[in-house]
Design a protein around this motif. Structure first.
Motif, mmCIF file in Angstrom:
data_model
loop_
_atom_site.group_PDB
_atom_site.id
_atom_site.type_symbol
_atom_site.label_atom_id
_atom_site.label_comp_id
_atom_site.label_asym_id
_atom_site.label_seq_id
_atom_site.Cartn_x
_atom_site.Cartn_y
_atom_site.Cartn_z
ATOM 1 N N SER A 168 0.831 -1.209 0.000
ATOM 2 C CA SER A 168 0.000 0.000 0.000
ATOM 3 C C SER A 168 0.863 1.256 0.000
ATOM 4 O O SER A 168 1.966 1.276 0.567
ATOM 5 N N TYR A 192 -5.350 0.375 -6.868
ATOM 6 C CA TYR A 192 -5.638 1.335 -5.811
ATOM 7 C C TYR A 192 -6.429 0.670 -4.694
ATOM 8 O O TYR A 192 -7.212 -0.242 -4.931
ATOM 9 N N GLU A 193 -6.210 1.166 -3.479
ATOM 10 C CA GLU A 193 -7.127 0.903 -2.388
ATOM 11 C C GLU A 193 -7.751 2.245 -2.004
ATOM 12 O O GLU A 193 -7.143 3.301 -2.208
ATOM 13 N N ASP A 194 -8.945 2.190 -1.480
ATOM 14 C CA ASP A 194 -9.684 3.420 -1.206
ATOM 15 C C ASP A 194 -9.993 3.570 0.276
ATOM 16 O O ASP A 194 -10.227 2.583 0.980
ATOM 17 N N HIS A 351 -13.011 0.433 -7.366
ATOM 18 C CA HIS A 351 -12.352 1.718 -7.137
ATOM 19 C C HIS A 351 -13.141 2.898 -7.703
ATOM 20 O O HIS A 351 -13.343 3.913 -7.033
ATOM 21 N N PRO A 361 -7.960 7.613 -3.037
ATOM 22 C CA PRO A 361 -7.191 6.413 -3.355
ATOM 23 C C PRO A 361 -5.762 6.451 -2.827
ATOM 24 O O PRO A 361 -5.176 7.521 -2.634
ATOM 25 N N ARG A 362 -5.226 5.275 -2.568
ATOM 26 C CA ARG A 362 -3.786 5.095 -2.394
ATOM 27 C C ARG A 362 -3.318 4.108 -3.455
ATOM 28 O O ARG A 362 -3.981 3.083 -3.679
ATOM 29 N N PRO A 363 -2.186 4.343 -4.085
ATOM 30 C CA PRO A 363 -1.673 3.351 -5.029
ATOM 31 C C PRO A 363 -1.177 2.114 -4.302
ATOM 32 O O PRO A 363 -0.734 2.187 -3.152
ATOM 33 N N ASP A 396 -5.705 5.277 -15.759
ATOM 34 C CA ASP A 396 -4.552 6.151 -15.565
ATOM 35 C C ASP A 396 -3.750 6.411 -16.835
ATOM 36 O O ASP A 396 -2.965 7.348 -16.875
#
Length: 419
Positions: A168, A192-194, A351, A361-363, A396
């Motif tokens: 993460s 991504y995680e949100d 996502h 989001p986090r990549p 992206d």
């Protein structure tokens, strides 16, 4: 003379002896999926994985854990290192939230067989989809020291590939990615995680602060769920036990729909272990005509809420009922505001749907290193191609280079973290 206490790293270890109360005290800010309670239950459920953890200690009570599991034969696709090179399983299963990859690359990887990759060491929580160090102390070199010792030790034990699939983009985790590069590995974009920061003073304040379109979308979700005739209730702790089997059944139905595979027994084992440990677990249950047709399991740890499993009987509620959003996104956030929490960690999956309802989001990065130095340049090229396909799927890639490569999980549910 004085000085900083020495950090001692050991590899190939079992889990530290911590119960849930110990995790709350000693691993306060660690995701629940990386603690001994969750991991211990996972180890009982995933009997084909051999625990091989890396532990760092410093002074009394200071602990850092990087979970690891040895895989001697090809596992399910989400744990299969070749998947992150663009390899497509013959069964057609997709990696969680996957995108279609180049068939030629898949054939090239397949032509090598399993010998260059197995036995493999998977780092992280296999059923939690997180590769992260759980720690209660920190030094600038902690992650680099752990990786620099575990990778050679693994290779000495005959491991052919070390894969860290789900790193993460949380603060400090860039050091873990860099550590893999320093030992000859490579990294690429996974997805991504949100998460949602609870910055408003209440649920109503939260809605009022959202842009008009997002606010209208949430209200529409609620109306659609009500129109579907689904009534949502929340049960906590021991009251969840009678529903554990149904929760597992519905969750796995949802994962099958989205191209991912998991067995109901895995969910039953982990959820039961959490209840046995008296973890703060809640379940939102959607009922229609007296039957449970939708579920969402959420874990609270201190000031954060973690929606984890969601499942739906689409034959009963239809494909576009809106119940996913009402159950998985709205209900936990509403309760989190009521309890004065700070963050809801939704994880990966769906996502775009989450972003449209206010999440950030986090990549997430995948890192890998193979023991054969001559294979590493080719692995890097395959990983780059895989990462590029994932970026296209997540929207992206520059418009001129985009091709229609849909995210497999779509918007109706997630396949690894909450549905």
């Amino acid at each position: 003379m004085g000085g900083a206490p020495r950090v001692v790293v050991s590899t190939g270890r079992g889990l530290p002896d911590l119960d849930w109360e110990g995790e709350l005290a000693d691993l306060t800010d660690v995701f629940p999926y990386l603690g001994p309670t969750w991991l211990g239950a996972s180890e009982k459920a995933l009997t084909d994985l051999q625990p091989w953890h890396t532990i760092a200690t410093r002074a009394r009570g200071e602990l850092a854990l990087l979970p690891g599991y040895v895989m001697t034969v090809p596992p399910v696709v989400d744990h299969e290192p070749r998947t992150y090179l663009g390899w497509q399983a013959p069964t057609g299963e997709e990696v969680c939230c996957g995108a279609r990859t180049d068939a030629c690359i898949s054939d090239e990887v397949d032509a090598l067989g399993t010998e260059p990759f197995f036995p493999a060491l998977l780092l992280g929580s296999p059923l939690g989809y997180r590769t992260e160090v759980a720690y209660n102390f920190w030094t600038p070199s902690l992650m680099a020291q752990m990786v620099s010792e575990l990778v050679p030790a693994a290779f000495e034990q005959g491991i052919k590939c070390v894969v860290a699939p789900w790193i993460s983009g949380r603060s400090g985790n860039d050091a873990l990615v860099t550590a893999f590069q320093q030992v000859g590995g490579h990294s690429t974009f996974w997805g991504y995680e949100d998460y949602l920061r609870l910055d408003a003073d209440s649920w109503d304040g939260h809605l009022a602060a959202l842009p008009l379109k997002k606010r209208q979308r949430i209200k529409s979700d609620v109306r659609r769920a009500e129109a579907a005739g689904v009534h949502v209730d929340r049960v906590d702790g021991e009251a969840i036990r009678p529903y554990v089997t149904r929760i597992a059944e519905l969750t796995c139905l949802n994962r099958e729909k989205n191209g991912a595979g998991e067995e109901p027994a895995h969910i039953v084992d982990v959820l039961t272990a959490l209840l046995d440990a008296r973890a703060d677990v809640r379940a939102y249950l959607g009922t229609k005509d007296g039957a449970v047709v939708a579920t969402c399991v959420v874990i609270r740890k201190h000031h954060r809420l973690f929606p984890k499993w969601a499942g739906f009987d689409y034959a009963a509620i239809g494909e576009r009922s809106g119940i996913y959003f009402a159950l998985v996104l709205d209900a936990p956030v509403r309760d989190a505001y009521a309890e004065g929490l700070r963050t809801v960690e939704f994880g990966a999956g769906a996502h775009q749907a989450k972003a449209l309802r206010g999440c950030e989001p986090r990549p997430v990065t995948t890192a890998m290193v193979v023991s054969d130095p001559e294979l590493r340049p080719q692995v890097a090229k395959w990983m780059d191609a895989f990462g590029a396909s994932r970026r296209v799927a997540f929207g992206d890639a520059p418009a001129a280079t985009r091709t229609p490569l849909p995210v497999v999980s779509g918007g109706s549910g997630a396949c690894c973290s909450d549905g």
